[in-house]
Design a protein around this motif. Structure first.
Motif, PDB file in Angstrom:
ATOM      1  N   PRO A   1     -10.010  -3.606  -0.654  1.00 29.68           N
ATOM      2  CA  PRO A   1     -10.391  -2.549   0.288  1.00 29.68           C
ATOM      3  C   PRO A   1     -10.075  -2.912   1.740  1.00 29.68           C
ATOM      4  O   PRO A   1     -10.264  -4.054   2.156  1.00 29.68           O
ATOM      5  N   TYR A   2      -9.610  -1.916   2.467  1.00 28.10           N
ATOM      6  CA  TYR A   2      -9.358  -2.042   3.905  1.00 28.10           C
ATOM      7  C   TYR A   2     -10.336  -1.117   4.608  1.00 28.10           C
ATOM      8  O   TYR A   2     -10.320   0.093   4.370  1.00 28.10           O
TER       9      TYR A   2
ATOM     10  N   ILE B   1     -14.241   3.477  -1.395  1.00 33.18           N
ATOM     11  CA  ILE B   1     -13.208   2.435  -1.230  1.00 33.18           C
ATOM     12  C   ILE B   1     -13.713   1.053  -1.647  1.00 33.18           C
ATOM     13  O   ILE B   1     -12.928   0.209  -2.061  1.00 33.18           O
TER      14      ILE B   1
ATOM     15  N   TYR C   1       0.827  -1.200   0.000  1.00 34.73           N
ATOM     16  CA  TYR C   1       0.000   0.000   0.000  1.00 34.73           C
ATOM     17  C   TYR C   1       0.855   1.240   0.000  1.00 34.73           C
ATOM     18  O   TYR C   1       1.935   1.277   0.568  1.00 34.73           O
TER      19      TYR C   1
ATOM     20  N   SER D   1      -3.548  -2.175  -2.512  1.00 39.27           N
ATOM     21  CA  SER D   1      -4.555  -2.038  -1.462  1.00 39.27           C
ATOM     22  C   SER D   1      -5.336  -0.753  -1.709  1.00 39.27           C
ATOM     23  O   SER D   1      -4.823   0.185  -2.304  1.00 39.27           O
TER      24      SER D   1
ATOM     25  N   TYR E   1      -7.375   2.018   0.501  1.00 34.61           N
ATOM     26  CA  TYR E   1      -7.747   2.442   1.858  1.00 34.61           C
ATOM     27  C   TYR E   1      -7.674   3.951   1.972  1.00 34.61           C
ATOM     28  O   TYR E   1      -6.967   4.611   1.197  1.00 34.61           O
TER      29      TYR E   1
ATOM     30  N   ASN F   1      -6.406   4.217   8.539  1.00 32.88           N
ATOM     31  CA  ASN F   1      -5.877   3.117   9.345  1.00 32.88           C
ATOM     32  C   ASN F   1      -5.451   3.708  10.688  1.00 32.88           C
ATOM     33  O   ASN F   1      -5.776   4.859  10.991  1.00 32.88           O
TER      34      ASN F   1
ATOM     35  N   TYR G   1     -11.424   0.336   8.205  1.00 34.79           N
ATOM     36  CA  TYR G   1     -10.865   0.477   9.550  1.00 34.79           C
ATOM     37  C   TYR G   1     -12.013   0.513  10.565  1.00 34.79           C
ATOM     38  O   TYR G   1     -12.998   1.226  10.353  1.00 34.79           O
TER      39      TYR G   1
END
Ligand code: TEU
Length: 557
Positions: free
Chosen positions: A365-366, A358, A287, A324, A326, A329, A368
């Motif tokens: 996708p991340y 996202i 990322y 990634s 995002y 985070n 959080y």
């Protein structure tokens, strides 16, 4: 156009990652600190989101100088978080629900309380001496190296015991490991195998750009300045990084059905491709920081820069490699405050809009923890309120540099990492259902309304929208593999793009502003269905869509 049959499909491309900051998720012991049993209690909630992978920030034994990113034993669970039995129970519980587990691997540095470092610092001829970087003081003071968390930004710390300096790119309690030493690398691979044998499904390699560096430590060229891109270029991405990654691939990654993602290494397009392209046999994902770095001062970024950055990364990985996706985070403040609006009028709309973004782009996708609810910045105003070493030592540095401290506090108020680490908001009770006792960081006062209990019953909630988006992505591979094309890239307030795969075409319209915005699109009237809409209506007249503030829609053609 790509045919679905020739796609290089993989579970880690098609999944959605949910990142949990374990310290802040759910406390079951009453010490104000989240723990593994807390996550176990919430497994059904996690599964209800539809996510397919969970990444936990480090859970190893640690003196917590940097909340677990300073590890003193890589094979033990932090006692505040629980035991190895708890870990096994958690892993089993996730797997029973078809959720994979991603382990954070922090091996650019260890804790100074790790046995290796204790040995290393004890004498110059100790067998562990060259596990770390030492500079004998009789050679004079070593050349400048920058440290993220040191209050003087000095990465060299003098240690009287052996009259030498050791290197720490992060805090003084996070000495850098010497990756040139093959024994260190074997230790790391053995640690990774230890966890892979227990059944973990992936690894996130922390601060990995810094493992390879020029260990002659020459002076930096004239004009060198400590800004993040230069810091990475001159302190990391050294000549042996690819050798290390291939070795790791051969020794560990290729032997298990796991994937690995690196943080830091791969933060430029070329570096990223050199790591993740399939023929490299290094890692599966990286990322980059470009998106999040767009808001690194009090100024909000322009939509033009935002679109340009994401379009560049999106298109570059269309045919080769993987990245990634995002926006937040544990190193960032809350996404709504940075890219949306926490104004009560717009907060929920913008949270839904950002989640739509996202979850409709190519990279994995991340999400959080808390972003599925639209949690916002806690907004501390006094330095005493902060717990994060980055904020505390950054403030000390700003004070000794004679910076304007009010400005510095304003910056922390918007951007500090503690903003993104406040306890998960489960319900409206005293400590938001996170703990029975005072939490390690205060809960946000908006937990009385922004919480899981409320949002689970409200069909219009940010949470419901999030679940709907996750399900939509999982049901439509077009969001994962489809061709991305930006539409009207100069539009000042709307980010519009299409995703196309085989006969499927989606158009995504996102109003990134507080004003009503129109966009004219050819053939808009041919839209077959509105799949996602964060408002209860959408105005389309002829070929013009009129979007309300922060409106997000996905149109199927
Ligand atoms: O962060 C490392 C890191 O390099 C980031 O600080 C990054 O440079 C920055 O976000 C760029 O804008 C990792 C962890 O994510 C962080 O929580 C740890 O504190 C750090 O490593 C030390 O382990």
């Amino acid at each position: 156009m790509k045919d679905i049959n020739v796609l290089n499909r993989a579970w880690w491309k098609e999944g959605v990652i949910y990142q949990i900051y374990p310290r802040s998720f759910k406390d079951t012991t009453g010490n104000g600190i989240g723990d593994l049993q807390g996550i176990i209690q919430k497994l059904d909630y996690i599964a209800s989101l539809g996510v397919t992978m969970v990444w936990l920030n480090p859970i190893y034994e640690s003196p917590n100088d940097d909340n677990g990113y300073d590890i003193s034993d890589y094979r033990a669970i932090m006692s505040e978080f629980g035991t190895m039995e708890d870990f096994s129970e958690l892993l089993e519980g996730l797997h029973e629900r078809n959720i994979k587990f991603i382990m954070d691997v922090v091996v650019n540095h260890s804790s100074d309380e790790h046995e290796w470092f204790k040995q290393s610092r004890s004498s110059r001829d100790n067998p562990y001496r060259d596990y770390y970087h030492w500079w004998p003081a009789e050679k004079g003071k070593p050349n400048h190296r920058w440290s993220f968390f040191d209050e003087n930004s000095d990465a060299w710390k003098y240690d009287a015991q052996t009259n030498a300096y050791y290197l720490h790119y992060f805090s003084q309690k996070q000495p850098d490991l010497n990756w040139e030493n093959p024994k260190v690398r074997q230790e790391v691979y053995n640690i990774m195998k230890f966890w892979a044998d227990k059944g973990v499904d992936g690894f996130r390699l922390d601060a990995f750009q810094f493992v390879s560096k020029d260990i002659e430590f020459p002076p930096f060229p004239e004009g060198y300045d400590d800004n993040i891109p230069s810091v990475i270029k001159y302190h990391g991405m050294g000549p042996h990084i690819h050798h290390y990654l291939r070795e790791m691939y051969n020794e560990v990654l290729s032997k298990y059905d796991v994937f690995a993602v690196s943080e830091g290494a791969g933060s430029t397009l070329d570096d990223a491709h050199s790591i993740v392209d399939e023929d490299r046999n290094e890692l599966q994902m990286v990322y980059h920081f470009e998106g999040t770095d767009l808001v690194s001062s009090l100024d909000k970024c322009t939509l033009k820069d935002f679109k340009a950055s994401f379009t560049k990364w999106e298109t570059s990985f269309e045919n080769k490699g993987w990245i990634s996706m995002y926006l937040s985070n544990h190193d960032q403040s809350r996404v709504v405050n940075r890219f949306g609006s926490d104004n009560p009028k717009f907060k929920d709309y913008s949270a839904k809009m950002l989640n739509t973004f996202i979850l409709s782009m190519r990279g994995t996708p991340y999400a959080y923890y808390g972003d599925e609810l639209g949690m916002t910045n806690i907004g501390f105003t006094e330095i005493e309120q902060y717990k994060d070493i980055a904020a505390i030592n950054g403030y000390k540095k700003a004070a000794s540099d004679g910076e304007n401290l009010n400005q510095y506090l304003k910056k922390l108020n918007l951007l500090s990492r503690d903003n993104g680490r406040t306890p998960m908001q489960w319900d409206a009770s005293n400590h938001a259902g996170f703990s029975k006792e005072t939490p390690w960081l205060p809960v946000h006062e908006n937990h009385t309304t922004v919480n899981v209990a409320n949002q689970e019953v409200d069909q219009n909630s940010v949470l419901h929208h999030f679940k709907k988006m996750v399900a939509l992505r999982k049901d439509n591979l077009v969001f994962v593999y489809g061709k991305y094309k930006i539409i009207q890239k100069e539009h000042p307030t709307v980010y519009a793009y299409s995703r196309t795969l085989d006969k499927q075409k989606m158009i995504i319209l996102l109003n990134f502003s507080e004003t009503v915005s129109s966009i004219n699109l050819l053939n808009l009237v041919q839209c077959k269905e509105v799949l996602i809409n964060n408002y209860d209506h959408l105005t389309i007249e002829k070929n013009t869509a009129t979007l309300q503030p922060y409106q997000a829609v996905i149109l199927k053609f």
